[in-house]
Motif scaffolding. Sequence first.
Motif, short mmCIF file in Angstrom:
data_model
loop_
_atom_site.label_atom_id
_atom_site.label_comp_id
_atom_site.label_asym_id
_atom_site.label_seq_id
_atom_site.Cartn_x
_atom_site.Cartn_y
_atom_site.Cartn_z
N MET E 1 46.93 -50.01 108.24
CA MET E 1 48.08 -49.05 108.27
C MET E 1 47.43 -47.99 109.39
SD MET E 1 49.83 -46.88 105.24
CE MET E 1 48.18 -45.92 104.80
N LYS E 2 48.57 -47.89 110.22
CA LYS E 2 48.62 -46.85 111.26
C LYS E 2 49.03 -45.59 110.65
CE LYS E 2 48.78 -47.44 116.17
NZ LYS E 2 50.05 -47.43 117.31
N ILE E 3 48.52 -44.46 111.00
CA ILE E 3 48.79 -42.88 110.22
C ILE E 3 49.26 -42.06 111.40
CG2 ILE E 3 48.02 -41.30 108.79
CD1 ILE E 3 45.48 -42.91 108.34
N SER E 4 50.22 -41.09 111.25
CA SER E 4 50.83 -40.10 111.93
C SER E 4 49.61 -39.11 112.26
CB SER E 4 51.85 -39.42 111.24
OG SER E 4 51.44 -38.81 110.15
N ALA E 5 48.74 -38.88 111.67
CA ALA E 5 47.40 -37.94 111.95
C ALA E 5 47.04 -38.29 113.29
CB ALA E 5 46.54 -37.92 111.08
N ARG E 6 47.12 -37.32 114.33
CA ARG E 6 46.74 -37.52 115.77
C ARG E 6 45.30 -37.73 115.95
NH1 ARG E 6 50.13 -40.31 118.18
NH2 ARG E 6 49.72 -41.18 115.80
N ASN E 7 44.48 -37.20 115.07
CA ASN E 7 43.13 -37.31 115.02
C ASN E 7 42.20 -38.10 114.42
OD1 ASN E 7 43.28 -35.13 117.22
ND2 ASN E 7 43.89 -33.82 115.74
N GLY E 8 41.64 -39.13 114.84
CA GLY E 8 40.57 -40.15 114.24
C GLY E 8 39.30 -40.29 114.83
N LEU E 9 38.32 -39.48 114.38
CA LEU E 9 37.02 -39.45 114.88
C LEU E 9 36.20 -40.45 114.45
CD1 LEU E 9 38.83 -36.56 115.19
CD2 LEU E 9 36.63 -35.67 116.20
N LYS E 10 35.65 -41.23 115.02
CA LYS E 10 34.67 -42.27 114.55
C LYS E 10 33.22 -41.71 114.38
CE LYS E 10 37.30 -46.44 115.82
NZ LYS E 10 37.51 -47.27 116.95
N GLY E 11 32.65 -41.94 113.35
CA GLY E 11 31.17 -41.66 113.30
C GLY E 11 30.49 -42.09 112.24
N LYS E 12 29.61 -41.49 111.78
CA LYS E 12 28.54 -42.04 110.75
C LYS E 12 28.29 -41.00 109.67
CE LYS E 12 25.55 -45.59 112.40
NZ LYS E 12 26.18 -46.60 111.49
N VAL E 13 28.15 -41.32 108.47
CA VAL E 13 28.01 -40.31 107.42
C VAL E 13 26.41 -39.77 107.70
CG1 VAL E 13 27.95 -39.81 104.93
CG2 VAL E 13 29.87 -41.02 105.96
N GLU E 14 26.22 -38.69 107.39
CA GLU E 14 24.86 -37.96 107.73
C GLU E 14 24.44 -37.56 106.26
OE1 GLU E 14 23.49 -36.67 111.82
OE2 GLU E 14 24.84 -35.15 110.95
N LYS E 15 25.39 -36.93 105.67
CA LYS E 15 25.02 -36.31 104.19
C LYS E 15 26.27 -36.17 103.48
CE LYS E 15 22.99 -31.86 102.69
NZ LYS E 15 23.18 -30.59 103.05
N VAL E 16 26.16 -36.51 102.05
CA VAL E 16 27.14 -36.20 101.32
C VAL E 16 26.60 -35.49 99.88
CG1 VAL E 16 28.76 -37.57 99.55
CG2 VAL E 16 27.92 -38.72 101.45
N GLU E 17 27.29 -34.29 99.66
CA GLU E 17 26.89 -33.38 98.85
C GLU E 17 28.02 -33.22 97.73
OE1 GLU E 17 26.05 -29.58 100.19
OE2 GLU E 17 25.37 -28.60 98.05
N GLU E 18 27.85 -33.71 96.29
CA GLU E 18 28.71 -33.69 95.45
C GLU E 18 28.79 -32.72 94.43
OE1 GLU E 18 29.88 -37.57 93.14
OE2 GLU E 18 28.78 -38.76 94.96
N GLY E 19 30.04 -32.02 94.19
CA GLY E 19 29.93 -31.15 93.02
C GLY E 19 31.14 -31.80 91.96
N PRO E 20 31.36 -30.81 90.96
CA PRO E 20 32.20 -31.48 89.99
C PRO E 20 33.48 -31.70 90.42
CG PRO E 20 31.70 -29.00 89.62
CD PRO E 20 30.87 -29.52 90.97
N ILE E 21 34.47 -31.18 91.45
CA ILE E 21 35.57 -31.71 91.81
C ILE E 21 35.80 -31.93 93.24
CG2 ILE E 21 37.97 -30.55 92.07
CD1 ILE E 21 37.09 -30.75 89.15
#
Lengths: 69, 69, 69, 69, 69, 69
Positions: E1-21
């Motif tokens: 699916m193509k999206i109208s958002a003009r910015n799609g920056l490819k990269g690699k996840v470095e860190k994920v910090e989860e909170g309750p929400i």
Amino acid sequence: MKISARNGLKGKVEKVEEGPITANVKIKIEAPTEITAVITKESVKDLNIKVGDDVVAIIKATEVMVGKE
Amino acid sequence: MKISARNGLKGKVEKVEEGPITANVKIKIEAPTEITAVITKESVKDLNIKVGDDVVAIIKATEVMVGKE
Amino acid sequence: MKISARNGLKGKVEKVEEGPITANVKIKIEAPTEITAVITKESVKDLNIKVGDDVVAIIKATEVMVGKE
Amino acid sequence: MKISARNGLKGKVEKVEEGPITANVKIKIEAPTEITAVITKESVKDLNIKVGDDVVAIIKATEVMVGKE
Amino acid sequence: MKISARNGLKGKVEKVEEGPITANVKIKIEAPTEITAVITKESVKDLNIKVGDDVVAIIKATEVMVGKE
Amino acid sequence: MKISARNGLKGKVEKVEEGPITANVKIKIEAPTEITAVITKESVKDLNIKVGDDVVAIIKATEVMVGKE
């Protein structure tokens, strides 16, 4: 209707500039008011934001809605 | 650095409430100020917004950033 | 590609109005759907939002993206 | 009060999950409805969006407000 | 699916910090990329933005979505 | 002035297209950079986002501001 948006600043329309799709509306806010910002905890630490600090509430114009009775 | 965001409201931090990821910051805005809103032309017509109207500038808290010298 | 945005409402384009920079797109949503809102805890208390309440999901047009296969 | 936001989808709260700062609210939208998106003219061309197209209106949960009478 | 958002920056996840929400996700963007900003004409004049200028693209973290194949 | 927005990507203006109200600005980002996204915990689970994943940071053009010294 009450709205979840935390910021409702009362004022008077000073200027309305219409384009084909969007419009630029200037609103004069007279009375003192309170602004609520939800930002990352990380930025509170980074900027060392504490009670009593002089700060600027920064808001992109496209994020401001207008309500009228 | 100058920023394209049209709204910069000077004030004083009144309260900072930190959560694990986000934080809620209350800012007291004393001086009169001007707000710029970019809305659809359609809504200007729909609400019949004109100079002199009493209105409310409505902003979701997650859209407010904080700047500090 | 899966996207983190929680709201994807399927529908049919009804109208497209183009300006020099932006465009206004009307989409008819037929099927029942679910909307997820992330708002401040404060506003849940303030509006006393609870399961079963009749509410309105309010979204500024500039925050809506369009996806097309 | 009338609001400039173009999208107001009526529904019923299905779930409310509260965190320390933010809350996640699920709303069931029954009736057919219309969504207005303001996107770049460039993306209308890029996705070749035209009347009759099957599309998806994509909205980040943090951009959805809740209104309650 | 193509999206109208003009910015799609490819990269690699470095860190994920989860909170309750909500969760805070850090993404490393290696390759050169292009960013599209839609700002007010007024701010282009105010900041005298012209081709060749050194600038900073400023984006609030709550406005960034994540896509994954 | 330091800003709470977590993303500041340095680059060079490539193109400026002005309309009556808004303008479309293209910015070339050369250096590797880091993006911070705040998304729902739900979407981290749904997309099973973990360190090392190849992802795309998706940003609507209307959410990008421009800063200039």
